[in-house]
Design a protein around this motif. Structure first.
Motif, short mmCIF file in Angstrom:
data_model
loop_
_atom_site.label_atom_id
_atom_site.label_comp_id
_atom_site.label_asym_id
_atom_site.label_seq_id
_atom_site.Cartn_x
_atom_site.Cartn_y
_atom_site.Cartn_z
N TYR A 39 25.30 -27.43 -23.98
CA TYR A 39 25.79 -26.32 -24.86
C TYR A 39 24.80 -25.28 -25.17
O TYR A 39 23.48 -25.61 -24.88
N GLY A 40 25.09 -23.96 -25.16
CA GLY A 40 24.38 -23.10 -25.61
C GLY A 40 24.20 -21.87 -24.80
O GLY A 40 23.20 -21.07 -24.91
N GLY A 41 24.66 -21.98 -23.35
CA GLY A 41 24.34 -20.81 -22.57
C GLY A 41 25.03 -19.58 -22.96
O GLY A 41 25.79 -19.55 -23.67
N GLY A 42 24.58 -18.32 -22.22
CA GLY A 42 25.28 -17.15 -22.68
C GLY A 42 24.60 -16.04 -22.21
O GLY A 42 23.71 -16.10 -21.15
N LEU A 43 25.12 -14.98 -22.78
CA LEU A 43 24.12 -13.51 -22.37
C LEU A 43 23.49 -13.10 -23.67
O LEU A 43 23.79 -13.28 -24.84
N VAL A 44 22.05 -12.61 -23.22
CA VAL A 44 21.26 -12.30 -24.19
C VAL A 44 20.50 -11.14 -23.71
O VAL A 44 20.24 -11.07 -22.31
N GLN A 45 20.19 -10.27 -24.55
CA GLN A 45 19.28 -9.28 -23.93
C GLN A 45 17.71 -9.71 -23.86
O GLN A 45 17.35 -10.54 -24.54
N ALA A 46 16.94 -8.93 -22.99
CA ALA A 46 15.73 -9.11 -22.75
C ALA A 46 15.03 -9.34 -24.09
O ALA A 46 14.96 -8.28 -25.02
N GLY A 47 14.03 -10.14 -24.29
CA GLY A 47 13.27 -10.27 -25.58
C GLY A 47 14.14 -11.08 -26.68
O GLY A 47 13.21 -11.50 -27.55
N GLY A 48 15.20 -11.49 -26.42
CA GLY A 48 16.02 -12.54 -27.24
C GLY A 48 15.69 -13.92 -26.89
O GLY A 48 14.81 -14.30 -26.43
N SER A 49 16.51 -14.52 -27.82
CA SER A 49 16.52 -16.14 -27.79
C SER A 49 17.84 -16.92 -27.56
O SER A 49 18.85 -16.37 -27.83
N ILE A 92 16.99 -43.93 -12.73
CA ILE A 92 18.27 -43.07 -12.05
C ILE A 92 18.17 -41.95 -12.63
O ILE A 92 17.92 -41.79 -13.93
N ASP A 93 18.31 -40.84 -11.72
CA ASP A 93 18.50 -39.56 -12.12
C ASP A 93 19.69 -39.19 -12.32
O ASP A 93 20.73 -39.48 -11.66
N TYR A 94 20.04 -38.38 -13.55
CA TYR A 94 21.32 -38.21 -13.94
C TYR A 94 21.37 -36.67 -14.16
O TYR A 94 20.36 -36.18 -14.86
N TRP A 95 22.42 -35.85 -13.83
CA TRP A 95 22.44 -34.41 -13.90
C TRP A 95 23.35 -33.98 -14.76
O TRP A 95 24.57 -34.66 -14.60
N GLY A 96 23.51 -33.15 -15.50
CA GLY A 96 24.78 -32.21 -16.09
C GLY A 96 25.18 -31.18 -15.32
O GLY A 96 24.75 -30.95 -14.07
N LYS A 97 26.21 -30.61 -15.52
CA LYS A 97 26.88 -29.51 -14.80
C LYS A 97 26.41 -28.21 -14.61
O LYS A 97 26.59 -27.43 -13.89
N GLY A 98 25.47 -27.99 -15.77
CA GLY A 98 24.82 -26.84 -15.70
C GLY A 98 25.65 -25.72 -16.87
O GLY A 98 26.85 -25.75 -16.90
N THR A 99 24.53 -24.81 -17.17
CA THR A 99 25.10 -23.74 -18.27
C THR A 99 24.44 -22.46 -17.83
O THR A 99 23.23 -22.40 -17.58
N LEU A 100 25.08 -21.40 -17.83
CA LEU A 100 24.66 -20.18 -17.20
C LEU A 100 23.97 -19.48 -18.32
O LEU A 100 24.44 -19.41 -19.45
N VAL A 101 22.64 -18.98 -18.18
CA VAL A 101 21.78 -18.12 -19.11
C VAL A 101 21.80 -16.80 -18.25
O VAL A 101 21.32 -16.81 -17.18
N THR A 102 22.40 -15.64 -18.78
CA THR A 102 22.17 -14.44 -18.22
C THR A 102 21.16 -13.66 -19.38
O THR A 102 21.91 -13.29 -20.59
N VAL A 103 20.18 -12.79 -18.82
CA VAL A 103 19.25 -12.09 -19.78
C VAL A 103 19.31 -10.78 -18.92
O VAL A 103 19.01 -10.63 -17.92
N SER A 104 20.07 -9.93 -19.89
CA SER A 104 20.12 -8.46 -19.40
C SER A 104 18.95 -7.67 -19.83
O SER A 104 18.19 -7.98 -20.73
N SER A 105 18.56 -6.73 -18.97
CA SER A 105 17.32 -5.72 -19.07
C SER A 105 17.66 -4.41 -20.10
O SER A 105 18.77 -4.34 -20.33
#
Length: 121
Positions: free
Chosen positions: A6-16, A108-121
């Motif tokens: 959970y928690g991925g999304g779009l954030v501006q550079a310098g953000g959290s 054993i290695d287990y992986w999640g499906k991934g969440t996209l983090v996009t940082v805009s300039s």
């Protein structure tokens, strides 16, 4: 075993942003939890991991900006990402090394499906 991030999304550079990953299913022990990331056109790379003993491992590119932590009782791992940069843009994958049975002698290695983090300039 399922890993739900959970928690991925779009954030501006310098953000959290803060990512969370909850592990569920038939898992009896987890030795390492953490996050990997894969930018477009690049290989998947380690971002940060934490062992059940508390050992931390960070990619040089995120040291001082990212903090990995875990709540072992809740089978949850977090990634607090501060001072984000456009080059942090990637799909972030939750990862664990664990055992679905106490009789198993290896992790054993287990992986999640991934969440996209996009940082805009």
């Amino acid at each position: 075993v399922q890993l739900q991030a959970y928690g991925g999304g779009l954030v501006q550079a310098g953000g959290s942003l803060k990512l969370s990953c909850v592990v569920s299913g038939n898992i009896v022990s987890i030795n390492v939890m953490g996050w990997y990331r894969q930018a477009l056109g690049k290989q998947r790379e380690l971002a940060a991991t934490i062992s059940t003993g508390g050992s931390l491992n960070y990619a040089d590119s995120v040291k001082g900006r990212f903090t990995v932590s875990s709540d072992n009782a809740k089978f949850t791992v977090y990634l607090q990402m501060n001072s984000l940069k456009p080059e942090d843009t990637a799909v972030y994958y939750c990862h664990i090394k664990g055992r679905p049975s106490s009789s198993l002698a290896y992790d054993i290695d287990y992986w999640g499906k991934g969440t996209l983090v996009t940082v805009s300039s």
